[in-house]
Design a protein around this motif. Structure first.
Motif, PDB file in Angstrom:
ATOM      1  N   ASN A  51       3.563   7.935   8.259  1.00 57.45           N
ATOM      2  CA  ASN A  51       3.915   9.036   9.164  1.00 57.45           C
ATOM      3  C   ASN A  51       5.169   9.774   8.711  1.00 57.45           C
ATOM      4  N   ALA A  52       5.715   9.391   7.573  1.00 60.40           N
ATOM      5  CA  ALA A  52       6.872  10.079   6.994  1.00 60.40           C
ATOM      6  C   ALA A  52       6.528  10.478   5.562  1.00 60.40           C
ATOM      7  N   GLN A  68       7.755   8.490   2.401  1.00 56.19           N
ATOM      8  CA  GLN A  68       6.861   7.333   2.352  1.00 56.19           C
ATOM      9  C   GLN A  68       7.187   6.399   1.193  1.00 56.19           C
ATOM     10  N   GLY A  69       7.369   5.112   1.511  1.00 53.81           N
ATOM     11  CA  GLY A  69       7.668   4.126   0.488  1.00 53.81           C
ATOM     12  C   GLY A  69       9.147   3.922   0.214  1.00 53.81           C
ATOM     13  N   ARG A  70       9.968   4.876   0.612  1.00 55.64           N
ATOM     14  CA  ARG A  70      11.416   4.692   0.447  1.00 55.64           C
ATOM     15  C   ARG A  70      11.933   3.741   1.516  1.00 55.64           C
ATOM     16  N   HIS A  71      13.065   3.073   1.237  1.00 55.04           N
ATOM     17  CA  HIS A  71      13.536   2.108   2.231  1.00 55.04           C
ATOM     18  C   HIS A  71      14.150   2.842   3.419  1.00 55.04           C
ATOM     19  N   ILE A  72      13.969   2.255   4.602  1.00 58.48           N
ATOM     20  CA  ILE A  72      14.396   2.897   5.838  1.00 58.48           C
ATOM     21  C   ILE A  72      15.918   2.823   5.980  1.00 58.48           C
ATOM     22  N   GLY A  73      16.437   3.662   6.889  1.00 57.56           N
ATOM     23  CA  GLY A  73      17.850   3.645   7.220  1.00 57.56           C
ATOM     24  C   GLY A  73      18.053   3.274   8.678  1.00 57.56           C
ATOM     25  N   LEU A  74      19.290   3.334   9.132  1.00 55.39           N
ATOM     26  CA  LEU A  74      19.612   2.984  10.513  1.00 55.39           C
ATOM     27  C   LEU A  74      18.919   3.920  11.499  1.00 55.39           C
ATOM     28  N   LYS A  75      18.741   5.181  11.098  1.00 56.08           N
ATOM     29  CA  LYS A  75      18.144   6.173  11.990  1.00 56.08           C
ATOM     30  C   LYS A  75      16.754   5.749  12.443  1.00 56.08           C
ATOM     31  N   GLN A 106       0.825  -1.204   0.000  1.00 60.99           N
ATOM     32  CA  GLN A 106       0.000   0.000   0.000  1.00 60.99           C
ATOM     33  C   GLN A 106       0.864   1.261   0.000  1.00 60.99           C
ATOM     34  N   LEU A 107       1.935   1.249   0.774  1.00 62.26           N
ATOM     35  CA  LEU A 107       2.819   2.407   0.842  1.00 62.26           C
ATOM     36  C   LEU A 107       3.520   2.651  -0.489  1.00 62.26           C
ATOM     37  N   ILE A 108       3.958   1.586  -1.142  1.00 65.45           N
ATOM     38  CA  ILE A 108       4.612   1.723  -2.442  1.00 65.45           C
ATOM     39  C   ILE A 108       3.631   2.260  -3.474  1.00 65.45           C
ATOM     40  N   LEU A 109       2.403   1.752  -3.466  1.00 67.27           N
ATOM     41  CA  LEU A 109       1.385   2.225  -4.404  1.00 67.27           C
ATOM     42  C   LEU A 109       1.087   3.702  -4.188  1.00 67.27           C
ATOM     43  N   GLN A 110       0.933   4.097  -2.942  1.00 64.65           N
ATOM     44  CA  GLN A 110       0.666   5.500  -2.647  1.00 64.65           C
ATOM     45  C   GLN A 110       1.811   6.392  -3.100  1.00 64.65           C
TER      46      GLN A 110
END
Length: 208
Positions: free
Chosen positions: A126-127, A131-138, A102-106
């Motif tokens: 919430n970002a 939104q949809g981008r891959h997360i980092g260590l942070k 769903q996040l990738i589609l949005q």
């Protein structure tokens, strides 16, 4: 300590359980924590987990507590296979097919030039800028810090320990501790099962 570990995991994210108490689905941050606890993955390895290495397995008829080797990219870009329990693979597949999809589609609807990067764990709603981008260590560090603060607040409210003891104990609750817990649990289990050199197995799984 076991009770505090459970409370910490629940503070990171509540999981859905089946009738036998096996996790069937969980939010992103809980799945990230479970990957460290159940397979000893480093944070840097988790953010590089690929969808293609997770979705290929049909877990419907598998024993949820048996394992399947999943390819991860470790330190120095060295690939290795790490055993994940089928229940965790299934829960990650659930995340990929629901929340992540769903996040990738949005994201694509907002930005038609966006191309799915193929990483498992992505920024949530919430970002909005990411939104949809891959997360980092942070993102992993912030989620774990927030969960630890909730746990410490609960311990203080229960007044089980004095303040200095709480502060000292809380400092040991670090994300990397989940990886250490996996190492110790696996070492003990394999030793009890008769493995003459359980440390060698743990070493290989951890990528040391």
């Amino acid at each position: 300590e076991h009770a505090h570990c459970c409370k910490l995991l629940n503070a990171i994210g509540k999981a859905d359980l089946d009738d036998e108490g096996v996790i069937t689905s969980a939010p992103r941050n809980r799945l990230v924590a479970e990957c460290a606890l159940q397979a000893g993955l480093r944070r840097a390895e988790e953010i590089r987990l690929k969808v293609c290495n997770i979705v290929t397995y049909n877990v419907a008829k598998e024993d949820p507590f048996s394992t399947r080797a999943i390819e991860v990219l470790g330190t120095g870009n060295k690939k290795r296979n790490v055993p994940l329990p089928f229940w965790l693979i299934k829960a990650i597949q659930n995340y990929i097919n629901t929340e992540r999809a769903q996040l990738i589609l949005q994201r694509i609807l907002q930005d038609p030039t966006f191309v799915d990067h193929g990483y498992v764990f992505v920024h949530g709603a919430n970002a909005p800028g990411s939104q949809g981008r891959h997360i980092g260590l942070k993102q992993i560090n912030l989620a774990f810090k927030a969960a630890r603060e909730l746990l410490v607040a609960e311990i203080r409210a229960e007044s089980l320990w004095n303040s200095s003891h709480i502060s000292a104990r809380a400092s040991t609750y670090v994300f990397h501790g989940l990886r250490h817990t996996y190492a110790i649990n696996t070492y003990v289990l394999r030793s009890r099962e008769g493995d003459p050199n359980p440390g060698k197995y743990v070493q290989s799984v951890l990528g040391h």
